[in-house]
Design a protein around this motif. Structure first.
Motif, mmCIF file in Angstrom:
data_model
loop_
_atom_site.group_PDB
_atom_site.id
_atom_site.type_symbol
_atom_site.label_atom_id
_atom_site.label_comp_id
_atom_site.label_asym_id
_atom_site.label_seq_id
_atom_site.Cartn_x
_atom_site.Cartn_y
_atom_site.Cartn_z
ATOM 1 N N HIS A 92 4.721 -0.569 8.847
ATOM 2 C CA HIS A 92 6.038 -1.193 8.695
ATOM 3 C C HIS A 92 7.008 -0.085 8.319
ATOM 4 O O HIS A 92 6.608 1.081 8.213
ATOM 5 N N ASP A 96 9.163 3.759 1.567
ATOM 6 C CA ASP A 96 8.014 4.534 1.064
ATOM 7 C C ASP A 96 6.970 4.783 2.150
ATOM 8 O O ASP A 96 6.035 5.560 1.937
ATOM 9 N N HIS A 97 7.134 4.167 3.309
ATOM 10 C CA HIS A 97 6.231 4.405 4.439
ATOM 11 C C HIS A 97 6.910 5.182 5.559
ATOM 12 O O HIS A 97 6.237 5.807 6.373
ATOM 13 N N ASP A 192 0.338 -2.127 3.571
ATOM 14 C CA ASP A 192 0.602 -2.886 2.352
ATOM 15 C C ASP A 192 -0.047 -4.274 2.355
ATOM 16 O O ASP A 192 0.208 -5.080 1.458
ATOM 17 N N HIS A 237 -1.671 3.023 -1.281
ATOM 18 C CA HIS A 237 -1.067 3.097 -2.618
ATOM 19 C C HIS A 237 -2.092 3.210 -3.739
ATOM 20 O O HIS A 237 -1.776 2.925 -4.901
HETATM 21 ZN ZN LIG Z 1 4.371 0.374 0.411
#
Ligand SMILES: [Zn+2]
Length: 260
Positions: A92, A96-97, A192, A237
């Protein structure tokens, strides 16, 4: 056999309602100074298959003290060159990705992987442009759009004989996961949907998910499949186990390290 999977650890961060990611080093910083924050670790992955050199999500794209991108340096440390990457697979496009999809070269944003196709779920691409959330930074996607290296995929399918994908939703409406086969192993990258092993142990719906109940259900479904099919899971993560097999006994899930 040479190592084929590498966790590219970028750092640990706190993030609050402003959606800014601030480096957090537990040996220097104090969690109490960052109220109402989530603390996260970030690690993209590099995977060498028979036919491809893959990057799985791209981290925040931050630089190290030398002014080099942490992501690039990690790939070089693993013995590869960023220009050798053939595909970047994106679960996605939250910052943060996706921050590391591009980097700032002499004041100009350029693709971090100049020879790669960037594979994105179509609905997620459209969401990134229509959603006003600070999690989506369109200046990144503009660079990709103009490059001609964007590959949009729809729903579930097979990208190559080694790579397949599933649209999951849950964390965001068009989140997707990847299944990747090498000669010896089967990898599952849940982004995620399965971001850290601990999430299989604590059965809660998370506030930060678009559809928390669905995300929780999917975590358990993929956890069970990972056990049954002996997948190697990549945890984006995780603060301790980035790469592990998932096992289950009477008590519940547990995790087995992978040794190279
Ligand atoms: Zn994330």
């Amino acid at each position: 056999m040479p190592q084929e999977i590498f966790a590219l650890f970028e750092g640990s961060y706190s993030v609050d309602v402003t959606k800014k990611f601030i480096p957090f080093d537990a040996s220097v910083h104090n969690k109490a100074d960052r109220p109402a924050s989530l603390f996260i670790y970030v690690q993209p992955f590099l995977l060498k298959t028979a036919n491809e050199l893959l990057v799985l999500d791209t981290g925040l794209g931050y630089n190290n003290d030398n002014g080099d991108m942490v992501l690039h340096q990690n790939i070089i440390n693993a013995g590869y060159n960023p220009s050798d990457v053939t595909k970047v697979l994106m679960t996605h496009l939250h910052y943060d990705h996706s921050g590391g999809m591009v980097y700032n070269r002499n004041g100009k944003l350029e693709l971090s992987f100049p020879n790669a196709e960037y594979v994105v779920q179509r609905g997620e691409w459209e969401t990134a442009y229509s959603n006003t959330s600070k999690s989506y930074r369109t200046e990144i996607f503009d660079v990709l759009q103009r490059s001609g290296q964007l590959v949009l995929i729809d729903g579930d399918g097979v990208l190559t004989p080694e790579i397949s994908y599933e649209l999951t939703g849950g964390h965001c409406e068009f989140h997707q996961v990847f299944h990747i086969k090498t000669n010896d192993n089967y990898y599952f990258f849940g982004g995620d949907i399965l971001p850290e092993p601990q999430q299989l142990l604590k059965k809660f719906a998370a506030k930060y998910d678009f559809d928390g109940r669905k995300a929780l259900e999917l975590r358990l479904v993929y956890g069970d499949k990972a056990v049954e099919k002996n997948w190697i899971c990549l945890f984006y993560h995780s603060d301790n186990k980035a790469i592990a097999r998932v096992k289950k006994n009477e008590v519940g899930f547990y995790f087995e390290d992978i040794y190279f």
